[in-house]
Design a protein around this motif. Structure first.
Motif, PDB file in Angstrom:
ATOM      1  N   TYR A 145       0.854  -1.190   0.000  1.00  8.06           N
ATOM      2  CA  TYR A 145       0.000   0.000   0.000  1.00  8.06           C
ATOM      3  C   TYR A 145       0.884   1.232   0.000  1.00  8.06           C
ATOM      4  N   LYS A 146       0.648   2.120  -0.954  1.00  8.91           N
ATOM      5  CA  LYS A 146       1.451   3.330  -1.079  1.00  8.91           C
ATOM      6  C   LYS A 146       0.574   4.538  -0.800  1.00  8.91           C
ATOM      7  N   GLY A 147       1.101   5.504  -0.049  1.00 11.22           N
ATOM      8  CA  GLY A 147       0.310   6.688   0.220  1.00 11.22           C
ATOM      9  C   GLY A 147       0.914   7.649   1.225  1.00 11.22           C
ATOM     10  N   HIS A 148       1.711   7.146   2.158  1.00  9.04           N
ATOM     11  CA  HIS A 148       2.364   8.036   3.108  1.00  9.04           C
ATOM     12  C   HIS A 148       3.495   8.781   2.398  1.00  9.04           C
ATOM     13  N   THR A 149       3.666  10.035   2.756  1.00 16.24           N
ATOM     14  CA  THR A 149       4.735  10.825   2.149  1.00 16.24           C
ATOM     15  C   THR A 149       6.030  10.768   2.953  1.00 16.24           C
ATOM     16  N   GLN A 150       5.932  10.274   4.192  1.00 16.93           N
ATOM     17  CA  GLN A 150       7.096  10.037   5.034  1.00 16.93           C
ATOM     18  C   GLN A 150       6.938   8.649   5.643  1.00 16.93           C
ATOM     19  N   GLY A 151       7.869   8.236   6.452  1.00 19.68           N
ATOM     20  CA  GLY A 151       7.854   6.898   7.015  1.00 19.68           C
ATOM     21  C   GLY A 151       6.638   6.595   7.877  1.00 19.68           C
ATOM     22  N   ILE A 152       6.367   5.311   8.032  1.00 25.30           N
ATOM     23  CA  ILE A 152       5.261   4.843   8.867  1.00 25.30           C
ATOM     24  C   ILE A 152       5.789   4.589  10.262  1.00 25.30           C
ATOM     25  N   SER A 153       5.085   5.116  11.264  1.00 28.82           N
ATOM     26  CA  SER A 153       5.541   4.990  12.645  1.00 28.82           C
ATOM     27  C   SER A 153       4.768   3.945  13.449  1.00 28.82           C
TER      28      SER A 153
END
Length: 84
Positions: free
Chosen positions: A19-27
């Motif tokens: 799944y692509k969509g965050h503009t920065q890392g996932i926390s």
């Protein structure tokens, strides 16, 4: 830092969806209690709700002022709590 959420099948030992969509890392990441959705919080201050069956983004919430550190679901109600 990866901006993609990957779902892995540990029996097949492989990635079954990205799944692509965050503009920065996932926390932080959390599955819904019924296992139909997964929720991701990111360093982009956005909470995203992904539908695992349909393989798509259901909704994103952009109300945080800082990155999301924690996610949890209410055990009986259709509620989601997040923390910065």
């Amino acid at each position: 830092m990866d901006t993609n959420l990957k779902i892995w099948d540990i029996r097949k030992k492989g990635c079954i969806h990205t799944y692509k969509g965050h503009t920065q890392g996932i926390s932080t990441i959390k599955f819904t209690p019924d296992g139909r959705w997964v929720v991701s919080g990111g360093f982009d201050n956005v909470l995203k709700v992904w539908d695992l069956t349909a393989g798509k983004l259901l909704h994103d919430f952009k109300f945080h002022e800082r990155h999301i550190r924690s996610i949890d679901f209410h055990p009986l109600e259709f509620l989601l709590a997040t923390g910065e």
